[in-house]
Write an enzyme that holds these catalytic residues in place. Structure first.
Site, PDB file in Angstrom:
ATOM      1  N   MET A  46       0.670  24.742  -6.712  1.00  0.00           N
ATOM      2  CA  MET A  46      -0.010  23.601  -6.099  1.00  0.00           C
ATOM      3  C   MET A  46       0.078  22.386  -7.030  1.00  0.00           C
ATOM      4  O   MET A  46      -0.682  21.428  -6.891  1.00  0.00           O
ATOM      5  CB  MET A  46      -1.463  23.944  -5.791  1.00  0.00           C
ATOM      6  CG  MET A  46      -1.576  25.076  -4.768  1.00  0.00           C
ATOM      7  SD  MET A  46      -3.040  25.002  -3.753  1.00  0.00           S
ATOM      8  CE  MET A  46      -4.321  25.164  -4.976  1.00  0.00           C
ATOM      9  N   GLY A  47       1.014  22.435  -7.991  1.00  0.00           N
ATOM     10  CA  GLY A  47       1.221  21.291  -8.865  1.00  0.00           C
ATOM     11  C   GLY A  47       0.213  21.208  -9.992  1.00  0.00           C
ATOM     12  O   GLY A  47      -0.515  22.156 -10.266  1.00  0.00           O
ATOM     13  N   TYR A  48       0.202  20.042 -10.656  1.00  0.00           N
ATOM     14  CA  TYR A  48      -0.593  19.811 -11.867  1.00  0.00           C
ATOM     15  C   TYR A  48      -0.285  20.934 -12.860  1.00  0.00           C
ATOM     16  O   TYR A  48      -1.162  21.655 -13.336  1.00  0.00           O
ATOM     17  CB  TYR A  48      -2.084  19.708 -11.557  1.00  0.00           C
ATOM     18  CG  TYR A  48      -2.751  18.715 -12.491  1.00  0.00           C
ATOM     19  CD1 TYR A  48      -2.515  17.352 -12.352  1.00  0.00           C
ATOM     20  CD2 TYR A  48      -3.567  19.119 -13.535  1.00  0.00           C
ATOM     21  CE1 TYR A  48      -3.074  16.425 -13.219  1.00  0.00           C
ATOM     22  CE2 TYR A  48      -4.131  18.201 -14.407  1.00  0.00           C
ATOM     23  CZ  TYR A  48      -3.878  16.862 -14.233  1.00  0.00           C
ATOM     24  OH  TYR A  48      -4.436  15.950 -15.094  1.00  0.00           O
ATOM     25  N   LEU A  49       0.996  21.041 -13.135  1.00  0.00           N
ATOM     26  CA  LEU A  49       1.519  22.220 -13.825  1.00  0.00           C
ATOM     27  C   LEU A  49       1.129  22.275 -15.302  1.00  0.00           C
ATOM     28  O   LEU A  49       0.981  21.244 -15.955  1.00  0.00           O
ATOM     29  CB  LEU A  49       3.043  22.241 -13.690  1.00  0.00           C
ATOM     30  CG  LEU A  49       3.566  22.183 -12.253  1.00  0.00           C
ATOM     31  CD1 LEU A  49       5.086  22.241 -12.245  1.00  0.00           C
ATOM     32  CD2 LEU A  49       2.993  23.301 -11.394  1.00  0.00           C
ATOM     33  N   HIS A  65       2.191  27.888 -15.380  1.00  0.00           N
ATOM     34  CA  HIS A  65       3.247  27.726 -14.365  1.00  0.00           C
ATOM     35  C   HIS A  65       4.640  27.777 -14.996  1.00  0.00           C
ATOM     36  O   HIS A  65       5.554  28.406 -14.454  1.00  0.00           O
ATOM     37  CB  HIS A  65       3.108  26.383 -13.653  1.00  0.00           C
ATOM     38  CG  HIS A  65       1.815  26.201 -12.923  1.00  0.00           C
ATOM     39  ND1 HIS A  65       0.817  25.371 -13.376  1.00  0.00           N
ATOM     40  CD2 HIS A  65       1.358  26.740 -11.778  1.00  0.00           C
ATOM     41  CE1 HIS A  65      -0.197  25.394 -12.534  1.00  0.00           C
ATOM     42  NE2 HIS A  65       0.092  26.220 -11.556  1.00  0.00           N
ATOM     43  N   LYS A  90      -3.354  35.841 -13.560  1.00  0.00           N
ATOM     44  CA  LYS A  90      -4.714  35.276 -13.612  1.00  0.00           C
ATOM     45  C   LYS A  90      -5.352  35.339 -12.222  1.00  0.00           C
ATOM     46  O   LYS A  90      -6.516  35.661 -12.081  1.00  0.00           O
ATOM     47  CB  LYS A  90      -4.712  33.833 -14.117  1.00  0.00           C
ATOM     48  CG  LYS A  90      -6.143  33.323 -14.291  1.00  0.00           C
ATOM     49  CD  LYS A  90      -6.197  31.956 -14.889  1.00  0.00           C
ATOM     50  CE  LYS A  90      -5.998  30.879 -13.871  1.00  0.00           C
ATOM     51  NZ  LYS A  90      -7.185  30.638 -13.022  1.00  0.00           N
ATOM     52  N   LYS A 134      -5.341  29.357 -18.940  1.00  0.00           N
ATOM     53  CA  LYS A 134      -4.865  28.065 -18.434  1.00  0.00           C
ATOM     54  C   LYS A 134      -5.105  27.976 -16.938  1.00  0.00           C
ATOM     55  O   LYS A 134      -4.856  28.944 -16.209  1.00  0.00           O
ATOM     56  CB  LYS A 134      -3.365  27.922 -18.680  1.00  0.00           C
ATOM     57  CG  LYS A 134      -2.995  27.998 -20.137  1.00  0.00           C
ATOM     58  CD  LYS A 134      -2.340  26.739 -20.602  1.00  0.00           C
ATOM     59  CE  LYS A 134      -1.957  26.890 -22.069  1.00  0.00           C
ATOM     60  NZ  LYS A 134      -1.809  25.611 -22.731  1.00  0.00           N
ATOM     61  N   ARG A 182      -7.721  23.678 -12.904  1.00  0.00           N
ATOM     62  CA  ARG A 182      -9.124  23.287 -12.740  1.00  0.00           C
ATOM     63  C   ARG A 182      -9.842  23.093 -14.083  1.00  0.00           C
ATOM     64  O   ARG A 182     -10.957  22.572 -14.106  1.00  0.00           O
ATOM     65  CB  ARG A 182      -9.871  24.311 -11.875  1.00  0.00           C
ATOM     66  CG  ARG A 182      -9.452  24.255 -10.417  1.00  0.00           C
ATOM     67  CD  ARG A 182     -10.365  25.057  -9.507  1.00  0.00           C
ATOM     68  NE  ARG A 182     -10.101  24.787  -8.110  1.00  0.00           N
ATOM     69  CZ  ARG A 182      -9.347  25.557  -7.306  1.00  0.00           C
ATOM     70  NH1 ARG A 182      -8.796  26.660  -7.776  1.00  0.00           N
ATOM     71  NH2 ARG A 182      -9.161  25.234  -6.043  1.00  0.00           N
TER      72      ARG A 182
HETATM   73  O1  PAF Z   1      -1.760  30.035  -6.866  1.00  0.00           O
HETATM   74  C1  PAF Z   1      -1.557  28.956  -6.270  1.00  0.00           C
HETATM   75  O2  PAF Z   1      -1.351  27.910  -6.891  1.00  0.00           O
HETATM   76  C2  PAF Z   1      -1.592  28.932  -4.749  1.00  0.00           C
HETATM   77  O3  PAF Z   1      -2.581  29.748  -4.246  1.00  0.00           O
HETATM   78  C3  PAF Z   1      -0.231  29.231  -4.113  1.00  0.00           C
HETATM   79  C4  PAF Z   1       0.225  30.657  -4.392  1.00  0.00           C
HETATM   80  C5  PAF Z   1       0.813  28.258  -4.616  1.00  0.00           C
HETATM   81  C6  PAF Z   1      -0.323  29.073  -2.592  1.00  0.00           C
HETATM   82  O4  PAF Z   1      -0.697  27.787  -2.233  1.00  0.00           O
END
Ligand code: PAF
Length: 282
Positions: free
Chosen positions: A30-33, A37, A150, A185, A188
């Site tokens: 969902m970004g904001y890596l 990630h 996580k 990490k 949020r």
């Molecule tokens: O873990 C996440 O960031 C989200 O739940 C996912 C797997 C990208 C689905 O939107």
């Protein structure tokens, strides 16, 4: 790195790669890596010839009143990180590209699994996760897909869904990545004030304590959970959502130390809800 916003662009590129006989790994985000990630992207790069990452804040997994609108976003920074870690294609669709206005189909696991742990306070969350991940599997058709440990319940739910719907994709779970002081990490974490950031350490401390007790031979699940709970309760800014032990595959509560057990915590630090866990294998 290719930046694709349309489903058709992703399909065309993946088809070209597959024609060349290349394997494709998918890292849904969902970004904001952060390093959590990028560790998934690194692993995908090791396992597969081409890496696709999706950056999409999926509205269907947020309930009204949750943080959909305020969820942190920084697509330029995400792209810089993804490129530095060897990602080949980032899929960054608009909501309208993923969900038509009259979309009426969801993917939902009907067992008790998604109702446990986070499902108790977020009853529609995993339906949204399964729906978007299943759409991403259909769009990207990856050979392997990479998810962080996580979000252990999410990983278990996605494994269930992939098996039940016969997706020809291998689900790869990757280890939790932590800050130097232990905090897992999470995008949020940026919501935390300085004082809350310090208080948030109770999550990892509780996880490490539980792991240590189990490692020392404690075989009473209640003793382990009790010690973890007590540690968290000593932090005035912490409000426990759950401190639980569940079967590592089914997510159903366990009382005995047998098989693979997930010890998981969810704790509000101020308004921010954080999660952490460890797995014990007998
Ligand atoms: O873990 C996440 O960031 C989200 O739940 C996912 C797997 C990208 C689905 O939107």
């Amino acid at each position: 790195m290719i930046i694709a916003t349309k489903i058709s662009e992703v399909r065309a590129q993946v088809a070209a790669w597959k024609k060349e006989g290349l394997t494709v790994g998918l890292v849904p985000t969902m970004g904001y890596l952060h390093e959590g990630h990028t560790s998934l992207v690194d692993r995908a790069g090791k396992d597969c010839d081409r890496v696709v990452a999706s950056v999409f804040v999926n509205p269907t997994q947020f309930a009204p009143g949750e943080d959909l609108e305020t969820y942190p976003r920084d697509f330029d920074h995400d792209c810089a990180l993804l490129e530095a870690h060897g990602c080949h294609l980032v899929f960054h669709p608009e909501v309208e590209e993923m969900y038509s206005q009259d979309a009426a189909t969801f993917v939902e696991i009907l067992s008790e699994m998604p109702k446990q742990l986070c499902g108790k306070t977020r009853p529609t969350h995993f339906r949204g996760v399964c729906t978007v991940v299943s759409k991403l599997f259909n769009i990207v058709t990856p050979d392997k897909a990479f998810f962080g440990q996580k979000d252990a319940q999410q990983l278990a739910v996605i494994r269930r869904m992939a098996e039940d719907l016969s997706y020809p994709v291998e689900i790869v779970g990757c280890p939790i990545v932590r800050e130097k002081d232990g905090l897992a990490k999470s995008s949020r974490n940026t919501y935390l004030s300085e004082t809350e950031r310090k208080a948030a350490l109770v999550l990892s401390k509780a996880v490490f304590l539980g792991e240590e007790l189990a490692g020392q031979g404690e075989r009473d699940v209640k003793q382990i959970l009790g010690a973890m709970r007590k540690l968290i309760e000593e932090e005035p800014l912490a409000r426990i959502d759950y401190v639980s032990a569940v079967d590592g595959v089914t997510m159903m509560p366990v009382e005995n130390m047998q098989g693979q057990i997930l010890f998981a915590v969810a704790v509000y630090i101020g308004k921010t809800r954080l999660i952490d866990n460890f797995i014990w294998k007998g």
